[in-house]
Design a protein around this motif. Structure first.
Motif, mmCIF file in Angstrom:
data_model
loop_
_atom_site.group_PDB
_atom_site.id
_atom_site.type_symbol
_atom_site.label_atom_id
_atom_site.label_comp_id
_atom_site.label_asym_id
_atom_site.label_seq_id
_atom_site.Cartn_x
_atom_site.Cartn_y
_atom_site.Cartn_z
ATOM 1 N N MET A 90 14.693 -27.110 11.934
ATOM 2 C CA MET A 90 15.024 -26.296 10.770
ATOM 3 C C MET A 90 15.432 -24.886 11.165
ATOM 4 O O MET A 90 15.010 -24.378 12.213
ATOM 5 C CB MET A 90 13.810 -26.186 9.834
ATOM 6 C CG MET A 90 13.445 -27.462 9.121
ATOM 7 S SD MET A 90 11.900 -27.278 8.198
ATOM 8 C CE MET A 90 12.329 -25.971 7.052
ATOM 9 N N GLU A 91 16.237 -24.266 10.313
ATOM 10 C CA GLU A 91 16.517 -22.839 10.432
ATOM 11 C C GLU A 91 15.294 -22.142 9.832
ATOM 12 O O GLU A 91 15.158 -22.036 8.621
ATOM 13 C CB GLU A 91 17.802 -22.513 9.665
ATOM 14 C CG GLU A 91 18.265 -21.062 9.823
ATOM 15 C CD GLU A 91 17.506 -20.102 8.936
ATOM 16 O OE1 GLU A 91 16.814 -19.216 9.497
ATOM 17 O OE2 GLU A 91 17.578 -20.241 7.717
ATOM 18 N N LEU A 92 14.382 -21.735 10.710
ATOM 19 C CA LEU A 92 13.076 -21.258 10.250
ATOM 20 C C LEU A 92 12.722 -19.998 11.031
ATOM 21 O O LEU A 92 12.333 -20.067 12.192
ATOM 22 C CB LEU A 92 12.020 -22.345 10.477
ATOM 23 C CG LEU A 92 10.620 -22.097 9.939
ATOM 24 C CD1 LEU A 92 10.641 -21.941 8.417
ATOM 25 C CD2 LEU A 92 9.692 -23.248 10.308
ATOM 26 N N ASP A 93 12.890 -18.844 10.398
ATOM 27 C CA ASP A 93 12.615 -17.579 11.067
ATOM 28 C C ASP A 93 11.797 -16.716 10.119
ATOM 29 O O ASP A 93 12.197 -16.500 8.971
ATOM 30 C CB ASP A 93 13.927 -16.883 11.445
ATOM 31 C CG ASP A 93 13.733 -15.884 12.565
ATOM 32 O OD1 ASP A 93 12.849 -16.096 13.415
ATOM 33 O OD2 ASP A 93 14.463 -14.880 12.578
ATOM 34 N N ILE A 94 10.669 -16.249 10.597
ATOM 35 C CA ILE A 94 9.771 -15.431 9.774
ATOM 36 C C ILE A 94 9.706 -14.045 10.405
ATOM 37 O O ILE A 94 9.461 -13.918 11.609
ATOM 38 C CB ILE A 94 8.369 -16.061 9.700
ATOM 39 C CG1 ILE A 94 8.464 -17.509 9.205
ATOM 40 C CG2 ILE A 94 7.457 -15.252 8.785
ATOM 41 C CD1 ILE A 94 7.200 -18.311 9.387
ATOM 42 N N ARG A 118 7.349 -23.820 17.251
ATOM 43 C CA ARG A 118 8.245 -22.655 17.201
ATOM 44 C C ARG A 118 7.687 -21.535 18.079
ATOM 45 O O ARG A 118 7.149 -20.533 17.586
ATOM 46 C CB ARG A 118 8.427 -22.184 15.756
ATOM 47 C CG ARG A 118 9.008 -23.219 14.812
ATOM 48 C CD ARG A 118 10.286 -23.871 15.310
ATOM 49 N NE ARG A 118 11.385 -22.949 15.449
ATOM 50 C CZ ARG A 118 12.434 -22.903 14.608
ATOM 51 N NH1 ARG A 118 12.505 -23.732 13.578
ATOM 52 N NH2 ARG A 118 13.400 -22.041 14.815
ATOM 53 N N PRO A 119 7.799 -21.682 19.401
ATOM 54 C CA PRO A 119 7.194 -20.697 20.312
ATOM 55 C C PRO A 119 7.729 -19.279 20.135
ATOM 56 O O PRO A 119 7.032 -18.311 20.464
ATOM 57 C CB PRO A 119 7.513 -21.253 21.709
ATOM 58 C CG PRO A 119 8.594 -22.267 21.520
ATOM 59 C CD PRO A 119 8.409 -22.812 20.143
ATOM 60 N N LYS A 206 8.794 -13.261 -2.126
ATOM 61 C CA LYS A 206 9.641 -12.078 -2.029
ATOM 62 C C LYS A 206 11.070 -12.471 -2.409
ATOM 63 O O LYS A 206 11.408 -13.653 -2.457
ATOM 64 C CB LYS A 206 9.627 -11.527 -0.601
ATOM 65 C CG LYS A 206 8.264 -11.011 -0.152
ATOM 66 C CD LYS A 206 8.325 -10.513 1.292
ATOM 67 C CE LYS A 206 6.966 -10.022 1.753
ATOM 68 N NZ LYS A 206 6.970 -9.586 3.179
ATOM 69 N N ASP A 207 11.928 -11.472 -2.623
ATOM 70 C CA ASP A 207 13.320 -11.764 -2.971
ATOM 71 C C ASP A 207 14.001 -12.602 -1.889
ATOM 72 O O ASP A 207 14.851 -13.441 -2.179
ATOM 73 C CB ASP A 207 14.110 -10.467 -3.180
ATOM 74 C CG ASP A 207 13.707 -9.763 -4.468
ATOM 75 O OD1 ASP A 207 13.080 -10.421 -5.327
ATOM 76 O OD2 ASP A 207 14.008 -8.563 -4.613
ATOM 77 N N THR A 208 13.604 -12.373 -0.634
ATOM 78 C CA THR A 208 14.168 -13.134 0.488
ATOM 79 C C THR A 208 13.271 -14.296 0.905
ATOM 80 O O THR A 208 13.517 -14.933 1.926
ATOM 81 C CB THR A 208 14.365 -12.210 1.705
ATOM 82 O OG1 THR A 208 13.102 -11.586 2.024
ATOM 83 C CG2 THR A 208 15.401 -11.140 1.421
ATOM 84 N N GLY A 209 12.232 -14.558 0.101
ATOM 85 C CA GLY A 209 11.253 -15.578 0.468
ATOM 86 C C GLY A 209 11.787 -17.002 0.367
ATOM 87 O O GLY A 209 12.787 -17.271 -0.309
ATOM 88 N N ARG A 210 11.084 -17.908 1.030
ATOM 89 C CA ARG A 210 11.472 -19.314 1.055
ATOM 90 C C ARG A 210 10.291 -20.195 0.693
ATOM 91 O O ARG A 210 9.136 -19.788 0.803
ATOM 92 C CB ARG A 210 12.022 -19.678 2.438
ATOM 93 C CG ARG A 210 13.241 -18.840 2.793
ATOM 94 C CD ARG A 210 13.886 -19.245 4.095
ATOM 95 N NE ARG A 210 15.113 -18.487 4.299
ATOM 96 C CZ ARG A 210 16.054 -18.810 5.169
ATOM 97 N NH1 ARG A 210 15.897 -19.884 5.935
ATOM 98 N NH2 ARG A 210 17.138 -18.080 5.295
ATOM 99 N N ILE A 211 10.608 -21.399 0.267
ATOM 100 C CA ILE A 211 9.590 -22.373 -0.131
ATOM 101 C C ILE A 211 9.853 -23.671 0.621
ATOM 102 O O ILE A 211 11.004 -24.103 0.734
ATOM 103 C CB ILE A 211 9.631 -22.623 -1.650
ATOM 104 C CG1 ILE A 211 9.176 -21.370 -2.402
ATOM 105 C CG2 ILE A 211 8.751 -23.814 -2.033
ATOM 106 C CD1 ILE A 211 9.372 -21.454 -3.912
ATOM 107 N N LEU A 212 8.790 -24.276 1.125
ATOM 108 C CA LEU A 212 8.912 -25.534 1.859
ATOM 109 C C LEU A 212 7.883 -26.540 1.334
ATOM 110 O O LEU A 212 6.678 -26.272 1.356
ATOM 111 C CB LEU A 212 8.690 -25.305 3.350
ATOM 112 C CG LEU A 212 8.650 -26.550 4.245
ATOM 113 C CD1 LEU A 212 9.988 -27.283 4.218
ATOM 114 C CD2 LEU A 212 8.262 -26.175 5.674
#
Length: 375
Positions: A90-94, A118-119, A206-212
């Motif tokens: 996934m494109e997953l960046d926090i 995700r090291p 947040k406005d830029t937040g994501r849900i999984l």
């Protein structure tokens, strides 16, 4: 032409972490000899309770010692494997100082899987708020996470809470993994329940937040995710993956024979100790399944991609594969010359001027044309 691929094979580092997890389990959750001998039967019994006997299971079953040991020793590591495969594709960046909320977290499966797979995130200051009705399961998971991660800048807080209890800080990522299937989705309760959950989760981002959302790939969870998808979109969120579009879901699992969106993949890279335990419990696995939904307010760029969903099957002397597109349910026809792609891959299609329709499924037929000649 394939443009991305979900569920890549486990990396060597991730595989080593899953293998090491078996030794960590023995240390953090030791079993007496008689309980270790009984474990295979407990796993089998719990497997039945999670499938055929769902209606007889208590909501807080994870607080029961009879269930917690088989869950930690068998179901948790298989879920770590599933989520590792998912997270790594996934494109997953926090961001640094990111806030992550894990609803119905159980033994912190999502947190542990994220660390394993995700090291690049391990050095970031991240705060995880794990919320569940059963503190005992979360505390066991926290012990396991600390043993896995060691000295880490990740801060993990556990909170006894239901799914819709107040989330104090706006989140960069909200996860609900193997959680919503615990609720009653029968009859007229499904839509109001989905609307309540979607309103709660989108309001806490947040406005830029994501849900999984992540579940284990059965028809029930396909229906849950399709219902949640509609409600999330009504609250201003759009899919990033797996959906290649933001129009109506063509695989909503609404009828007995209706398709549902789920992915099957091999168990390549699964730890040997877990495969041995599975064999002892007579629950050998050659593959695992998963369904998921990843969203944000912005969603993904819409460029008409087609996502391969099902495993390939024989079709007119060649191979076919069901897929999802902005045109609806799609049947990719590889013909006799081309090798099928893997479930989860996405392609840029070349649609014929007047696509045919598959009589069995009603899907539009897309002849497969690779951008680069296959050898």
């Amino acid at each position: 032409m394939s443009i991305d691929s979900l569920f890549p094979n486990i990396t060597a580092e991730n595989e080593a972490e899953l293998e090491r997890f078996g030794e960590i389990l023995k240390h953090i959750w030791p079993l007496k000899a008689k309980h270790r001998e009984q474990l295979k039967y407990d796993i089998r019994d719990m497997s039945r309770s999670l499938t055929n006997e769902r209606s007889e299971r208590r909501l807080d079953y994870m607080g029961d010692a009879r269930f917690l040991s088989p869950y930690l020793c068998y179901f948790l590591p298989w879920n770590l494997y599933r989520m590792s495969r998912l997270f790594s594709g996934m494109e997953l960046d926090i961001p640094e100082d990111g806030e992550i909320v894990d609803l119905g977290s159980g033994p912190l499966t999502a947190v542990i899987a994220l660390w394993m797979s995700r090291p690049h995130l391990r050095s970031r200051r991240l705060t995880f708020t794990c919320m569940d009705r059963v503190p005992k399961a979360m505390q066991a998971g926290l012990q396991l996470f600390n043993a896995v991660a060691g000295d880490t800048p990740w801060r993990v807080k556990t909170v006894k809470a239901a799914f819709t209890d107040r989330i104090l800080r706006k989140a960069d990522l909200i996860v609900a993994a193997n959680a919503f299937n615990e609720l009653d989705w029968s009859g007229r309760t499904a839509r109001p329940q989905a609307e309540k959950l979607a309103r709660h989760m989108t309001g806490a981002c947040k406005d830029t937040g994501r849900i999984l959302l992540v579940e284990t790939g059965v028809r029930l969870t396909g229906r849950i995710i399709a219902e949640m998808r509609g409600q999330f979109m009504a609250h201003g969120f759009k899919p990033i993956a797996p959906c290649p579009h933001a129009v109506e879901c063509p695989m909503p699992a609404t009828g007995k024979n209706a398709p549902w969106c789920h992915f099957n993949f091999s168990v390549k890279g699964a730890p040997k100790w877990l495969e041995l335990l599975s064999s002892e419990a007579r629950l050998d696995k050659t593959g695992v399944s998963i369904n998921f939904l990843y969203l944000s307010r912005k969603g993904a760029k819409d460029f008409g991609a087609v996502r391969l969903i099902s495993e390939p099957f024989s079709l007119h002397g060649g191979n076919g594969q069901y897929a999802c597109s902005d045109k609806g349910l799609t049947l990719v026809d590889y013909g006799p010359k081309h090798r099928p792609l893997f479930p989860g891959q996405a392609i840029i299609p070349e649609w014929p001027a007047t696509p045919g329709t598959d009589l069995k499924s009603g899907a539009l037929v897309l002849p497969y044309k690779p951008a680069i000649q296959e050898k």
